[in-house]
Design an enzyme around this catalytic site. Sequence first.
Site, PDB file in Angstrom:
ATOM      1  N   GLU A  11       1.027  -1.270  -0.151  1.00 47.76           N
ATOM      2  CA  GLU A  11       0.044   0.037   0.042  1.00 47.76           C
ATOM      3  C   GLU A  11       0.764   1.261   0.011  1.00 47.76           C
ATOM      4  O   GLU A  11       1.078   1.979   0.978  1.00 47.76           O
ATOM      5  CB  GLU A  11      -0.876   0.008   1.185  1.00 47.76           C
ATOM      6  CG  GLU A  11      -2.178   1.183   0.977  1.00 47.76           C
ATOM      7  CD  GLU A  11      -2.556   1.613   2.299  1.00 47.76           C
ATOM      8  OE1 GLU A  11      -2.824   2.697   2.789  1.00 47.76           O
ATOM      9  OE2 GLU A  11      -3.026   0.675   3.066  1.00 47.76           O
ATOM     10  N   HIS A  13       1.972   4.734  -2.315  1.00 41.69           N
ATOM     11  CA  HIS A  13       1.085   5.665  -2.947  1.00 41.69           C
ATOM     12  C   HIS A  13       2.141   6.600  -3.822  1.00 41.69           C
ATOM     13  O   HIS A  13       3.327   6.825  -3.364  1.00 41.69           O
ATOM     14  CB  HIS A  13       0.086   6.418  -2.061  1.00 41.69           C
ATOM     15  CG  HIS A  13      -0.663   5.878  -1.141  1.00 41.69           C
ATOM     16  ND1 HIS A  13      -1.739   5.013  -1.585  1.00 41.69           N
ATOM     17  CD2 HIS A  13      -0.607   5.567   0.204  1.00 41.69           C
ATOM     18  CE1 HIS A  13      -2.469   4.464  -0.586  1.00 41.69           C
ATOM     19  NE2 HIS A  13      -1.869   4.693   0.370  1.00 41.69           N
ATOM     20  N   HIS A 169      -9.442   1.517   0.030  1.00 42.92           N
ATOM     21  CA  HIS A 169      -8.395   2.197   0.716  1.00 42.92           C
ATOM     22  C   HIS A 169      -9.648   3.607   1.301  1.00 42.92           C
ATOM     23  O   HIS A 169     -10.575   3.681   0.791  1.00 42.92           O
ATOM     24  CB  HIS A 169      -7.784   3.016  -0.287  1.00 42.92           C
ATOM     25  CG  HIS A 169      -6.541   3.851   0.372  1.00 42.92           C
ATOM     26  ND1 HIS A 169      -6.886   5.195   0.637  1.00 42.92           N
ATOM     27  CD2 HIS A 169      -5.352   3.382   1.046  1.00 42.92           C
ATOM     28  CE1 HIS A 169      -5.766   5.434   1.451  1.00 42.92           C
ATOM     29  NE2 HIS A 169      -4.762   4.665   1.798  1.00 42.92           N
ATOM     30  N   ASP A 291       2.249   2.145   3.809  1.00 40.80           N
ATOM     31  CA  ASP A 291       1.372   3.563   3.622  1.00 40.80           C
ATOM     32  C   ASP A 291       2.466   4.641   3.256  1.00 40.80           C
ATOM     33  O   ASP A 291       2.028   5.610   3.711  1.00 40.80           O
ATOM     34  CB  ASP A 291       0.590   3.762   4.824  1.00 40.80           C
ATOM     35  CG  ASP A 291      -0.683   4.549   4.214  1.00 40.80           C
ATOM     36  OD1 ASP A 291      -0.732   5.353   3.268  1.00 40.80           O
ATOM     37  OD2 ASP A 291      -1.649   4.599   5.248  1.00 40.80           O
TER      38      ASP A 291
END
Length: 329
Positions: A11, A13, A169, A291
Amino acid sequence: MTQPLRIIAIEEHFITPVYREHVRANEFRKFYLKSRGAQLGHDIVEENLDLGKSRLAYMDAAGIDVQVLSFGSPGPQAFVADVAIPMARDANDRLFETAKKYPGRFAGFAALPTADPEAAAQELARCVNQMQFKGAMIHGHQQGSFLDERKYWPIFECAEALDVQIYLHPTLPHPDAMKSYFQGYEELARAGWGFALDTSCHFLRLVFGGVFDAYPKLRIILGHLGEGLPFAMHRLNDHTEAAARRRGLQKAPIDYLQDNMLVTTSGNWYEPAFQCTLAALGVDKILFAVDWPYEANRTGVEFLKKISVSEADRAKIAHLNAERELRLS
């Protein structure tokens, strides 16, 4: 000599110039990103934009071998089709070029323009079939519209047919929830509480809306150790099983959570919460994630290396589960 632990983070980004053109951060979000970045020791916006040297340097410093990249929140879900379709395609094309430029270091989840569900399904098929993406990430509700609505089910049908997962998400809670729960308390609406509230409720809408009866092989990935659901799943089942039967669901609610949900470690660095998730779901349902850049790679890797599990289970969480579920070599 002991081999170093292979680590895949799923995860992680990025954002694009198109994103910056359309996402106008309010003063609270600007303050949050600045203060959070200072806490973490890096500029969140700049690292979000980087798809090369700086990103790889942070990965290497922490010992992360692979990132599965996904377009950042709120993603295409915040926009109507005329904006969302080119925004998603641009993000996916940029991601594909990044993966080609740095072979073995990056894979991808597709961004989907859910404002047009048929276009979203087509974009998912394009990304998986032509660019070897590993699934898709959807950032919560489509401008207040949840994915249990039948118009979105072609996306689930496509994902099941392609045998890929959808990562659900967090985003800001539904506008009505923002008004009723968080007005005057905006600091609670994001990662601290509101994100988990909105995402866990969204997943349960999929369960009780019959999505997993229609598509029993579909898997949904939730971050942050399952957005609180592992802690609540027994009580949830105890108080809703009869209602589920009245709705005509084929299984008990807890069965869908155990069969159709995967979770990641992203941004939830708390051993008791991890142990609860492990006991509730089993090690094969937990995948590593950081993250990035909203969390620090080093923090995530340190957590992974310190949690109280066997080395065999640590390897499952670090890379083996991702290799199996996402077909990552």
